[in-house]
Design an enzyme around this catalytic site. Structure first.
Site, PDB file in Angstrom:
ATOM      1  CB  THR A 139      37.999  50.873  37.365  1.00  0.00           C
ATOM      2  OG1 THR A 139      37.379  50.349  36.197  1.00  0.00           O
ATOM      3  CG2 THR A 139      36.886  51.241  38.345  1.00  0.00           C
ATOM      4  CG  ASP A 140      37.611  51.661  31.968  1.00  0.00           C
ATOM      5  OD1 ASP A 140      37.202  50.819  32.793  1.00  0.00           O
ATOM      6  OD2 ASP A 140      37.969  51.347  30.809  1.00  0.00           O
ATOM      7  CE1 TYR A 165      36.155  46.992  41.155  1.00  0.00           C
ATOM      8  CE2 TYR A 165      35.428  47.423  38.901  1.00  0.00           C
ATOM      9  CZ  TYR A 165      36.429  47.394  39.851  1.00  0.00           C
ATOM     10  OH  TYR A 165      37.710  47.782  39.506  1.00  0.00           O
ATOM     11  CE  LYS A 169      38.614  50.906  42.349  1.00  0.00           C
ATOM     12  NZ  LYS A 169      39.803  50.561  43.189  1.00  0.00           N
TER      13      LYS A 169
HETATM   14  P1  NAD Z   1      42.846  41.675  42.477  1.00  0.00           P
HETATM   15  O1  NAD Z   1      41.462  41.261  42.856  1.00  0.00           O
HETATM   16  O2  NAD Z   1      43.660  40.777  41.614  1.00  0.00           O
HETATM   17  O3  NAD Z   1      43.709  41.964  43.784  1.00  0.00           O
HETATM   18  C1  NAD Z   1      43.205  42.665  44.881  1.00  0.00           C
HETATM   19  C2  NAD Z   1      44.178  42.479  46.031  1.00  0.00           C
HETATM   20  O4  NAD Z   1      43.687  43.228  47.147  1.00  0.00           O
HETATM   21  C3  NAD Z   1      44.315  41.031  46.493  1.00  0.00           C
HETATM   22  O5  NAD Z   1      45.660  40.713  46.717  1.00  0.00           O
HETATM   23  C4  NAD Z   1      43.531  40.995  47.803  1.00  0.00           C
HETATM   24  O6  NAD Z   1      44.007  40.021  48.724  1.00  0.00           O
HETATM   25  C5  NAD Z   1      43.734  42.411  48.302  1.00  0.00           C
HETATM   26  N1  NAD Z   1      42.663  42.845  49.214  1.00  0.00           N
HETATM   27  C6  NAD Z   1      41.316  42.734  49.017  1.00  0.00           C
HETATM   28  N2  NAD Z   1      40.660  43.232  50.072  1.00  0.00           N
HETATM   29  C7  NAD Z   1      41.588  43.690  50.944  1.00  0.00           C
HETATM   30  C8  NAD Z   1      41.542  44.346  52.198  1.00  0.00           C
HETATM   31  N3  NAD Z   1      40.365  44.618  52.787  1.00  0.00           N
HETATM   32  N4  NAD Z   1      42.686  44.680  52.811  1.00  0.00           N
HETATM   33  C9  NAD Z   1      43.875  44.407  52.239  1.00  0.00           C
HETATM   34  N5  NAD Z   1      43.997  43.791  51.047  1.00  0.00           N
HETATM   35  C10 NAD Z   1      42.871  43.440  50.404  1.00  0.00           C
HETATM   36  O7  NAD Z   1      42.671  43.109  41.809  1.00  0.00           O
HETATM   37  P2  NAD Z   1      43.481  43.767  40.591  1.00  0.00           P
HETATM   38  O8  NAD Z   1      42.861  43.293  39.327  1.00  0.00           O
HETATM   39  O9  NAD Z   1      44.924  43.594  40.828  1.00  0.00           O
HETATM   40  O10 NAD Z   1      43.058  45.293  40.774  1.00  0.00           O
HETATM   41  C11 NAD Z   1      43.865  46.176  41.554  1.00  0.00           C
HETATM   42  C12 NAD Z   1      43.222  47.549  41.553  1.00  0.00           C
HETATM   43  O11 NAD Z   1      43.100  48.028  40.212  1.00  0.00           O
HETATM   44  C13 NAD Z   1      41.816  47.564  42.131  1.00  0.00           C
HETATM   45  O12 NAD Z   1      41.659  48.730  42.889  1.00  0.00           O
HETATM   46  C14 NAD Z   1      40.903  47.592  40.914  1.00  0.00           C
HETATM   47  O13 NAD Z   1      39.690  48.248  41.200  1.00  0.00           O
HETATM   48  C15 NAD Z   1      41.749  48.390  39.947  1.00  0.00           C
HETATM   49  N6  NAD Z   1      41.509  48.097  38.520  1.00  0.00           N
HETATM   50  C16 NAD Z   1      41.638  46.826  38.038  1.00  0.00           C
HETATM   51  C17 NAD Z   1      41.443  46.577  36.681  1.00  0.00           C
HETATM   52  C18 NAD Z   1      41.649  45.207  36.091  1.00  0.00           C
HETATM   53  O14 NAD Z   1      41.506  45.063  34.872  1.00  0.00           O
HETATM   54  N7  NAD Z   1      42.003  44.190  36.855  1.00  0.00           N
HETATM   55  C19 NAD Z   1      41.055  47.621  35.838  1.00  0.00           C
HETATM   56  C20 NAD Z   1      40.892  48.899  36.384  1.00  0.00           C
HETATM   57  C21 NAD Z   1      41.139  49.138  37.722  1.00  0.00           C
END
Ligand code: NAD
Ligand code: TYD
Length: 372
Positions: A139-140, A165, A169
């Site tokens: 993430t940023d 959080y 990360k």
């Molecule tokens: P989300 O919370 O919607 O989904 C996370 C998924 O990971 C879920 O399906 C959950 O069941 C699974 N999970 C959680 N803990 C787990 C574990 N211990 N073992 C196996 N599975 C597990 O998240 P997202 O928004 O889809 O984000 C996905 C990735 O992108 C993350 O790494 C997040 O840090 C990164 N990210 C997200 C955003 C955003 O805007 N949503 C922005 C930048 C980076």
């Protein structure tokens, strides 16, 4: 060579969108999703993939090294795309433990398993180490916060995470980097801005606002609402990761952004206007969502309610994606106008998806299926 991908967190928001993107674009590849189905994981996100013979779902935790090693061997995985994480800043403030476990220990566990199977003990004939890629989705927010006039984050911006959080990360990013530098694991990392689109869990700003408008509930704006985020349509993110997998260099990081900065209050007002407009154009919506203010007046903005600010709330995030543009040819395709229209329409047309999350019936179903 066809890819056999392990997608961690593939039942979450971005992971599931990535699975659909990949199966559609590369039908000859095989995908295994490993997901613990926490509150944020939802098998309904993967419903259309279930009948694809090249798709497998495994319920399990990324902290389970034996399970990960077995999957790498059994499914001859050559590419890991690591999405699994605890992802909501507000939850990290009230309960950081799960963030430390999944985001740090979970990533470390995946790295250990990948090193063991791909480098220390390669099963491939004649090839050592096994041809592989570990892509880490970050993430940023690891770069901290910007003032209004600061230049956007580049890949060289010093890390300064402010929430549990983003700190978790940042820690995982460092571990990924170290596994390349020390052990030669073929890793890439992408740091992206705030995503939006279908299957976005309704605790995050954009889906929360759309659903609350339809349910005639307050639209909570933290603090003065002038915090800025750079919004990225989720399919553009999937495309960016695709380019990193194809053209990215081992050990490198790539910023992926939407080139699309909005203050929270402006984005919320824009969504209010668009939902009101959708109700004007389609009279059926007033029957489907009788509680919505848009059904009786076009005044959803009156639901806006300023609430106490998030502790340590980062003021501004902005991505400079010049490196990704120059080195791997990344450019977001979706404009904010087209992306947010698609997103609003998706929530209008998929009420069952969010209703089953709001009333808990989805989690009850998972508990029955998996007996936990
Ligand atoms: P989300 O919370 O919607 O989904 C996370 C998924 O990971 C879920 O399906 C959950 O069941 C699974 N999970 C959680 N803990 C787990 C574990 N211990 N073992 C196996 N599975 C597990 O998240 P997202 O928004 O889809 O984000 C996905 C990735 O992108 C993350 O790494 C997040 O840090 C990164 N990210 C997200 C955003 C955003 O805007 N949503 C922005 C930048 C980076
Ligand atoms: P969010 O979607 O939680 O993503 P992140 O914290 O990772 O950026 O929040 C986006 C912005 O919206 C952030 O500045 C916090 C703000 N926000 C609100 O004002 N009200 C809300 O109810 C939520 C969930 C977020």
């Amino acid at each position: 060579m066809n890819k056999s991908l392990l997608i961690t967190g593939g039942a979450g928001f971005i992971g599931s969108n990535f699975v659909h993107y990949w199966l559609n674009k590369y039908p000859e590849d095989t995908i295994t999703v490993l997901d613990a189905l926490t509150y944020a994981g939802n098998l309904a996100n993967l419903e259309s993939a279930q009948s694809n013979p090249n798709f497998n779902f495994v319920k399990g935790n990324i902290c389970d090294q034996e399970l990960v090693e077995n999957l790498l061997i059994e499914k001859t995985i050559n590419t890991i795309v690591h999405f699994a994480a605890e992802s909501h800043v507000d939850r990290s403030i009230t309960g950081p433990d799960a963030f430390i476990k999944t985001n740090i220990i979970g990533t470390y566990t995946l790295l250990k398993a990948a090193k063991k199977i791909w480098i220390d003990n390669p099963k491939s004939e004649g090839k050592s180490p096994f041809e592989h890629r570990f892509h880490h989705v970050s993430t940023d927010e690891v770069y901290g916060t910007l003032n209004a006039d600061d230049p956007a984050f580049t890949e060289n911006t010093a890390y300064a995470p402010n929430s549990p959080y983003s700190a978790s990360k940042a820690s995982s990013d460092h571990l990924v980097r170290a596994y390349h530098h020390t052990y030669g694991l073929n890793v890439t990392t992408s740091n992206c801005s705030n995503n939006y689109g279908p299957f976005h869990f309704p605790e995050k700003l954009i889906p929360l606002v759309i659903i609350n408008i339809l349910n005639n509930k307050a639209l909570p704006i933290y603090g003065d609402g002038k915090q800025i985020r750079d919004w990225l349509y989720v399919e553009d993110h999937a495309y960016g990761i695709d380019l990193v997998l194809k053209k990215g260099k081992a050990g490198e990081t790539y910023n992926i952004g939407g080139n699309n900065e909005w203050a929270n209050i402006d984005i919320v007002k824009t969504i209010c206007g668009m939902v009101d407009q959708a109700f004007k154009e389609n009279k059926e919506l007033a029957i489907q969502f009788p509680k919505a203010l848009s059904a009786i007046s076009d005044n959803s903005e009156s639901l806006i309610s300023y609430v106490k600010d998030r502790p340590g709330h980062d003021r501004r995030y902005a991505i400079d994606a010049t490196k990704s543009q120059k080195e791997i040819g990344y450019k977001p395709v979706e404009s904010f106008d087209s992306g947010i229209k698609k997103t609003i329409n998706w929530y209008l047309n998929n009420t069952q998806w969010w209703l089953s999350i709001l009333d808990g019936s989805y989690q009850d179903w998972v508990k029955q299926q998996y007996k936990y």
